[in-house]
Design an enzyme around this catalytic site. Structure first.
Site, PDB file in Angstrom:
ATOM      1  N   GLN A 164      -5.574  -1.372   3.125  1.00  0.00           N
ATOM      2  CA  GLN A 164      -4.697  -0.937   4.223  1.00  0.00           C
ATOM      3  C   GLN A 164      -5.412   0.126   5.037  1.00  0.00           C
ATOM      4  OE1 GLN A 164      -2.856   2.392   4.044  1.00  0.00           O
ATOM      5  NE2 GLN A 164      -2.463   2.028   6.235  1.00  0.00           N
ATOM      6  N   THR A 167      -1.954  -0.863   9.510  1.00  0.00           N
ATOM      7  CA  THR A 167      -0.572  -0.366   9.607  1.00  0.00           C
ATOM      8  C   THR A 167      -0.363   0.255  10.979  1.00  0.00           C
ATOM      9  OG1 THR A 167      -0.439  -0.025   7.244  1.00  0.00           O
ATOM     10  CG2 THR A 167       1.119   1.220   8.585  1.00  0.00           C
ATOM     11  N   ALA A 180       0.640   5.674  -0.720  1.00  0.00           N
ATOM     12  CA  ALA A 180      -0.305   6.785  -0.777  1.00  0.00           C
ATOM     13  C   ALA A 180      -0.161   7.611  -2.061  1.00  0.00           C
ATOM     14  CB  ALA A 180      -0.062   7.693   0.434  1.00  0.00           C
ATOM     15  N   PRO A 217       0.839  -1.209   0.000  1.00  0.00           N
ATOM     16  CA  PRO A 217       0.000   0.000   0.000  1.00  0.00           C
ATOM     17  C   PRO A 217       0.867   1.249   0.000  1.00  0.00           C
ATOM     18  CG  PRO A 217       0.115  -0.937   2.216  1.00  0.00           C
ATOM     19  CD  PRO A 217       0.858  -1.881   1.307  1.00  0.00           C
ATOM     20  N   ARG A 232      14.388  -5.351  -4.307  1.00  0.00           N
ATOM     21  CA  ARG A 232      14.563  -4.802  -5.661  1.00  0.00           C
ATOM     22  C   ARG A 232      14.908  -5.881  -6.683  1.00  0.00           C
ATOM     23  NH1 ARG A 232      12.506  -1.687  -2.965  1.00  0.00           N
ATOM     24  NH2 ARG A 232      13.064   0.473  -2.494  1.00  0.00           N
ATOM     25  N   TYR A 286      -5.470   2.979   8.096  1.00  0.00           N
ATOM     26  CA  TYR A 286      -5.017   3.862   9.164  1.00  0.00           C
ATOM     27  C   TYR A 286      -6.278   4.247   9.903  1.00  0.00           C
ATOM     28  CZ  TYR A 286      -0.484   4.911   6.871  1.00  0.00           C
ATOM     29  OH  TYR A 286       0.778   4.851   6.325  1.00  0.00           O
ATOM     30  N   LYS A 310       0.665  -4.740   9.895  1.00  0.00           N
ATOM     31  CA  LYS A 310       1.831  -4.314   9.100  1.00  0.00           C
ATOM     32  C   LYS A 310       2.650  -3.282   9.857  1.00  0.00           C
ATOM     33  CE  LYS A 310       2.970  -1.976   4.722  1.00  0.00           C
ATOM     34  NZ  LYS A 310       3.210  -0.572   5.070  1.00  0.00           N
ATOM     35  N   HIS A 351       8.113   0.482   7.089  1.00  0.00           N
ATOM     36  CA  HIS A 351       7.464   1.510   6.281  1.00  0.00           C
ATOM     37  C   HIS A 351       8.435   2.067   5.232  1.00  0.00           C
ATOM     38  CE1 HIS A 351       3.513   3.731   6.817  1.00  0.00           C
ATOM     39  NE2 HIS A 351       4.031   4.414   5.814  1.00  0.00           N
ATOM     40  N   SER A 383      -4.077   1.731  -0.273  1.00  0.00           N
ATOM     41  CA  SER A 383      -3.786   2.574   0.890  1.00  0.00           C
ATOM     42  C   SER A 383      -5.011   3.365   1.331  1.00  0.00           C
ATOM     43  CB  SER A 383      -2.666   3.548   0.524  1.00  0.00           C
ATOM     44  OG  SER A 383      -2.588   4.596   1.468  1.00  0.00           O
ATOM     45  N   ARG A 391      10.341  13.317   7.708  1.00  0.00           N
ATOM     46  CA  ARG A 391      10.794  13.209   6.311  1.00  0.00           C
ATOM     47  C   ARG A 391      11.406  14.554   5.928  1.00  0.00           C
ATOM     48  NH1 ARG A 391       6.323   9.720   4.714  1.00  0.00           N
ATOM     49  NH2 ARG A 391       5.983   8.420   6.555  1.00  0.00           N
ATOM     50  N   GLY A 425      10.364  -3.904   2.193  1.00  0.00           N
ATOM     51  CA  GLY A 425      11.446  -2.956   2.479  1.00  0.00           C
ATOM     52  C   GLY A 425      12.707  -3.311   1.728  1.00  0.00           C
TER      53      GLY A 425
HETATM   54  C1  LIG Z   1       5.648   6.971  -1.102  1.00  0.00           C
HETATM   55  C2  LIG Z   1       5.240   5.914  -0.116  1.00  0.00           C
HETATM   56  C3  LIG Z   1       3.974   5.962   0.445  1.00  0.00           C
HETATM   57  C4  LIG Z   1       3.581   4.982   1.358  1.00  0.00           C
HETATM   58  N1  LIG Z   1       2.311   5.011   1.849  1.00  0.00           N
HETATM   59  C5  LIG Z   1       1.917   4.034   2.692  1.00  0.00           C
HETATM   60  C6  LIG Z   1       0.569   4.000   3.153  1.00  0.00           C
HETATM   61  O1  LIG Z   1      -0.253   4.830   2.797  1.00  0.00           O
HETATM   62  N2  LIG Z   1       0.224   3.008   4.003  1.00  0.00           N
HETATM   63  C7  LIG Z   1       1.125   2.049   4.412  1.00  0.00           C
HETATM   64  O2  LIG Z   1       0.779   1.168   5.187  1.00  0.00           O
HETATM   65  N3  LIG Z   1       2.387   2.055   3.966  1.00  0.00           N
HETATM   66  C8  LIG Z   1       2.805   3.017   3.119  1.00  0.00           C
HETATM   67  N4  LIG Z   1       4.081   2.993   2.639  1.00  0.00           N
HETATM   68  C9  LIG Z   1       4.988   1.889   3.019  1.00  0.00           C
HETATM   69  C10 LIG Z   1       4.858   0.730   2.034  1.00  0.00           C
HETATM   70  O3  LIG Z   1       3.633   0.055   2.205  1.00  0.00           O
HETATM   71  C11 LIG Z   1       5.983  -0.296   2.228  1.00  0.00           C
HETATM   72  O4  LIG Z   1       6.035  -0.681   3.567  1.00  0.00           O
HETATM   73  C12 LIG Z   1       7.352   0.214   1.771  1.00  0.00           C
HETATM   74  O5  LIG Z   1       7.235   1.037   0.635  1.00  0.00           O
HETATM   75  C13 LIG Z   1       8.257  -0.962   1.458  1.00  0.00           C
HETATM   76  O6  LIG Z   1       9.533  -0.537   1.126  1.00  0.00           O
HETATM   77  P1  LIG Z   1      10.060  -0.372  -0.387  1.00  0.00           P
HETATM   78  O7  LIG Z   1       9.478   0.900  -0.886  1.00  0.00           O
HETATM   79  O8  LIG Z   1      11.525  -0.318  -0.213  1.00  0.00           O
HETATM   80  O9  LIG Z   1       9.585  -1.578  -1.161  1.00  0.00           O
HETATM   81  C14 LIG Z   1       4.487   3.957   1.731  1.00  0.00           C
HETATM   82  C15 LIG Z   1       5.749   3.921   1.146  1.00  0.00           C
HETATM   83  C16 LIG Z   1       6.142   4.872   0.223  1.00  0.00           C
HETATM   84  C17 LIG Z   1       7.498   4.772  -0.407  1.00  0.00           C
END
Ligand SMILES: Cc1cc2nc3c(=O)[nH]c(=O)nc-3n(C[C@H](O)[C@H](O)[C@H](O)COP(=O)(O)O)c2cc1C
Length: 369
Positions: free
Chosen positions: A130, A158, A81, A79, A287, A132, A228, A252, A108, A167, A284
């Site tokens: 997902q 989450t 955003a 998920p 790649r 919140y 999560k 995250h 998300s 950030r 996380g």
């Molecule tokens: C731009 C962005 C927005 C994200 N938004 C959410 C979100 O809305 N809800 C959530 O549970 N996780 C969110 N995440 C976390 C992702 O679900 C995930 O845990 C994470 O991107 C995994 O790492 P990776 O980007 O290295 O694959 C977000 C991550 C990114 C990069």
């Protein structure tokens, strides 16, 4: 064009060229010094795969079961955003791509398209919502109900973002969610037409959430609830005790607590704590197909990818997300065959070895200095 990129990193480079600095910083960035963001990728690289040979790999499949349902590969779309900041089709493109690829799309709470709209516009596919939890319980309940009415089969709660992480890229660029971008959940919470910083968005969320709330959600939801954002083995055990249907090892994407452990390093302890009672998923820094193979070898049932799908979306919309999923799946298939196994579930810890630790190299450097 899609034909010109053959790895996730290629897509990342192309996406970085196209996005303006504020948007790129929001999607690519992490919290604080971005140690955890970097570590997420590096930690997978510290592991090695130990292949077995002469095992007849004439038939290899990446097909697997996740949470009791089929997927073409145990590689799910995490998920994330505000996807319409990257491509006009936003979450619609990602959901369509996941369905076409035969995997799960996680939607998300902060999506720029509502769950009913995605369900109507994307072909049938597996979708999880997902969650919140907003301070305004009515908003949370309405979102959940919309998702379940639209056929979403699970809730992913989450738990690692009571407030948003720091950030700093967003602060430096002055990034804010533009008022013209529709975010159905935020519109429901505050009315449409407002500009939000990420911090302001998370101020709408309920920071008082605790294990009892998880238990209540599990009792009420009527669908499986995944938790999560777990890194500590004790929290994984608590999640299982409170009825979680699965645990997602995640920090995250390095966007919350900087210097929390890389997920590759936290995974095995969580798997041990859960003791097979529920599936463990991880995300996380994944790649490459070999990263996926290592996650499976360390005991994950599946992985989720966040940024890789987002870079595919930026570069080529639905086709781009699909291509990222196909690339990772093809790399996983090759990794399975070269590890000497025929299916994802055949990877075990015997296939995973710790590689040389970074500290070994730094020790050598200091000796020679
Ligand atoms: C731009 C962005 C927005 C994200 N938004 C959410 C979100 O809305 N809800 C959530 O549970 N996780 C969110 N995440 C976390 C992702 O679900 C995930 O845990 C994470 O991107 C995994 O790492 P990776 O980007 O290295 O694959 C977000 C991550 C990114 C990069």
């Amino acid at each position: 064009m899609p034909g010109s990129w053959i790895t996730v990193e290629d897509a990342e480079r192309l996406a970085a060229e196209r996005l303006e600095p504020g948007v790129l910083g929001y999607f690519a960035g992490g919290a604080g010094d971005e140690e955890t963001l970097r570590e997420n990728r590096e930690a997978w690289r510290r592991w090695r795969l130990l292949p077995r040979v002469l095992t007849d790999v004439s038939e290899v499949t990446t097909r697997a079961e996740v949470l009791g349902g089929p997927v073409s590969a145990p590689i799910l779309v995490a998920p994330t955003a505000f996807q319409r900041l990257l491509h006009p089709d936003g979450e619609l493109a990602s959901a369509r791509a996941a369905a076409a690829a035969g995997t799960v799309f996680c939607h998300s709470t902060l999506a720029t398209v509502g769950p009913a709209e995605v369900a109507a516009a994307a072909p049938p596919g597996r979708r999880w919502f997902q969650l919140y939890c907003f301070e305004d319980e009515g908003v949370t309940r309405a979102l959940r109900e919309q998702a379940l009415a639209a056929g979403y089969e699970a809730i992913v709660l989450t738990v690692d973002a009571p407030p948003a992480g720091n950030r700093e890229r967003d602060v430096r660029t002055g990034f804010a969610i533009p008022a013209e971008l529709r975010v159905p959940s935020l519109d429901a919470a505050c009315g449409p037409g407002r500009e939000y910083t990420l911090q302001q968005t998370f101020e709408l969320m309920d920071r008082s959430l605790d294990w009892d709330d998880l238990g209540d959600l599990v009792a009420e939801a009527g669908v499986p609830v995944l938790v999560k954002g777990v890194l500590a083995a004790d929290d994984a055990a608590l999640a299982v005790e409170h009825g979680a249907a699965a645990v997602v090892v995640s920090n995250h994407g390095g966007r919350q607590l900087d210097r929390s452990p890389a997920t590759a390093d936290a995974l095995a302890e969580v798997v041990d704590a859960v003791q097979g009672r529920v599936p463990v998923l991880v995300d996380g820094g994944i790649r490459r197909g070999v990263d996926v193979a290592l996650a499976l070898a360390l005991g994950a049932e599946a992985v989720l990818v966040g940024r890789p799908a987002l870079w595919g979306l930026t570069v080529a919309g639905e086709e781009g997300v699909r291509r990222v999923l196909e690339l990772l799946t093809a790399e996983l298939e090759l990794a399975l065959a070269l590890c000497g196994v025929s299916a994802p579930g055949e990877l075990t810890r015997a296939h995973a070895r710790r590689g040389p630790a970074a500290s070994v190299y730094s020790a050598q450097v200091s000796i020679t200095e």
